[in-house]
Scaffold this active site. Structure first.
Site, short mmCIF file in Angstrom:
data_model
loop_
_atom_site.label_atom_id
_atom_site.label_comp_id
_atom_site.label_asym_id
_atom_site.label_seq_id
_atom_site.Cartn_x
_atom_site.Cartn_y
_atom_site.Cartn_z
N ARG A 1 0.85 -1.21 0.00
CA ARG A 1 0.00 0.00 0.00
C ARG A 1 0.88 1.25 0.00
O ARG A 1 0.63 2.22 -0.72
CB ARG A 1 -0.93 0.00 1.23
CG ARG A 1 -2.01 -1.08 1.18
CD ARG A 1 -3.06 -0.92 2.29
NE ARG A 1 -2.56 -1.20 3.62
CZ ARG A 1 -2.58 -2.40 4.22
NH1 ARG A 1 -3.11 -3.43 3.60
NH2 ARG A 1 -2.10 -2.55 5.43
N LYS B 1 -12.04 14.25 5.85
CA LYS B 1 -13.17 13.71 5.09
C LYS B 1 -13.98 12.73 5.93
O LYS B 1 -13.41 11.98 6.73
CB LYS B 1 -12.65 12.98 3.84
CG LYS B 1 -13.78 12.45 2.96
CD LYS B 1 -13.27 11.56 1.85
CE LYS B 1 -13.57 10.11 2.16
NZ LYS B 1 -13.26 9.21 1.04
N GLU C 1 -19.25 14.63 2.97
CA GLU C 1 -19.53 13.73 1.83
C GLU C 1 -20.76 12.86 2.08
O GLU C 1 -20.65 11.79 2.67
CB GLU C 1 -18.31 12.83 1.55
CG GLU C 1 -18.55 11.89 0.37
CD GLU C 1 -17.33 11.03 0.00
OE1 GLU C 1 -16.33 11.05 0.72
OE2 GLU C 1 -17.43 10.34 -1.02
N LYS D 1 -18.68 17.28 -0.75
CA LYS D 1 -18.28 16.27 -1.73
C LYS D 1 -19.50 15.41 -2.07
O LYS D 1 -19.78 14.41 -1.40
CB LYS D 1 -17.15 15.41 -1.14
CG LYS D 1 -16.70 14.26 -2.02
CD LYS D 1 -15.32 13.77 -1.60
CE LYS D 1 -14.93 12.50 -2.34
NZ LYS D 1 -13.51 12.18 -2.19
P1 13P Z 1 -14.31 7.80 -5.83
O1 13P Z 1 -13.96 9.00 -6.66
O2 13P Z 1 -13.62 6.53 -6.26
O3 13P Z 1 -15.79 7.64 -5.63
O4 13P Z 1 -13.70 8.04 -4.39
C1 13P Z 1 -13.88 9.26 -3.81
C2 13P Z 1 -13.95 9.08 -2.36
O5 13P Z 1 -13.11 9.57 -1.65
C3 13P Z 1 -15.07 8.31 -1.79
O6 13P Z 1 -15.15 8.55 -0.43
#
Ligand code: 13P
Length: 339
Positions: A46, A136, A177, A219
């Protein structure tokens, strides 16, 4: 709350021509993605994949921030410098995923509530000290029969608002998000209605918790039909429905909207963003990206082939996607640039 710092960071994250790289896949998700391309998942694979990605030449011209996972923010680049130092050295803000995952919502089969509020203040304080400047938290909303429930909407909105308040108190810009998933056979109008519902609930909860909107970012998903719907919206329709929904359900003093890609193809994710920025509409917020898969999918597959040539080619693929999305920030992308 240091409103000045929060607003400055938020505005830098959505500076013209720039967006965010979401490289915060949890260990579980990243391990699955590595296994899927034939690489044995471990802390070292990773690290090695991400260190290569973050060594790409000049990607800071298209990337303002990188979201990291708890394991990654503590790891080093190949030259021994810390990942955080290496981002700071090229003017990129390190960010951190602070939720602890979407868990089963009690009494609501098939629905999720995102957890991670316990101890969040202390974790945010530690991450700020380590150099993180934004965070996030991802809520997951599924569309289906009887879904989303009121319980799913209200609990996730509440958690997003409490997370945001704690982040801001600790100096981190919260990326809020609420992801409405693309899974299902619903049409774009249903996605519009559910997106509007979760946005309204989330911003109402943010008001209640005293979240400083000019120091936060949203987001969201784009407004589109479910993957199994036979009546898919065109790219133009997706762009129009998305901007319409956001205009009516997102506060206009929010500095920026950074879309997730959510399983869209690389080119769709770029094309949709481009169309939105090309519209003859004066959006109150910056419209940008915070893509995970749409920036990394091909880079990961190529890196997995192993060896220095694949590593270099992987960086080129990432640089290309970053450049394409950077152009989409100003509506200057076109499909022939993909050749
Ligand atoms: P994706 O753009 O692959 O949807 O991932 C964005 C993300 O951070 C999801 O939490």
């Amino acid at each position: 709350m240091d409103e000045g710092l929060l607003e400055q960071t938020a505005n830098q994250l959505v500076a013209p021509g720039k967006g965010i790289l979401a490289a915060d896949e949890s260990n579980g998700t990243m391990s699955k993605r590595l296994a899927a391309v034939g690489v044995e998942p471990s802390a070292e694979t990773r690290r090695s994949y991400r260190a290569n990605l973050l060594s790409t030449d000049d990607y800071q011209s298209a990337v303002s921030g990188v979201i990291l996972f708890d394991e990654t923010i503590r790891q080093d680049m190949d030259d021994g410098s810390s990942i955080v130092e290496s981002l700071n050295a090229i003017g990129i803000h390190p960010g951190i995923k602070v939720d602890t995952g979407a868990k089963e919502l009690a009494n609501h089969p098939g629905e999720k509530i995102t957890e991670g509020l316990d101890g969040l203040r202390e974790r945010c304080s530690e991450y700020f000290a380590m150099g993180a400047r934004f965070a996030k938290w991802r809520a997951v909303i599924r569309i289906g029969e009887g879904m989303p429930s009121k319980a799913c909407i209200s609990t996730n909105a509440h958690a997003l608002a409490r997370y945001s308040a704690i982040c801001q108190e600790q100096g981190l810009v919260p990326i809020i998000e609420p992801e409405v998933l693309m899974d299902g056979d619903h049409d774009a109008q249903r996605c519009y209605d559910v997106t509007a519902e979760i946005l309204d609930a989330t911003f109402a909860a943010c008001t209640e918790q005293g979240v400083h909107i000019p120091g936060a970012l949203l987001k969201p998903n784009m407004v589109m039909a479910g993957l199994d719907c036979s009546n898919q919206a065109t790219r133009e329709e997706v762009a129009k429905l998305t901007v319409d929904c956001l205009t009516n359900h997102v506060p206009h003093d929010l500095p920026g909207i950074v879309f997730l890609s959510g399983g869209q193809s690389d080119e769709d994710a770029t094309a949709h963003l481009n169309l939105m920025n090309k519209m003859d509409v004066n959006h109150p917020w910056q419209l940008s990206y915070s893509y995970g898969r749409a920036l990394q999918a091909h880079a990961l597959k190529t890196w997995a082939q192993g060896g220095p040539e694949s590593a270099a080619e992987s960086q080129e693929m990432f640089a290309h996607r970053a450049k394409m999305n950077s152009l989409a920030r100003s509506g200057d992308w076109s499909p022939d640039l993909e050749a």
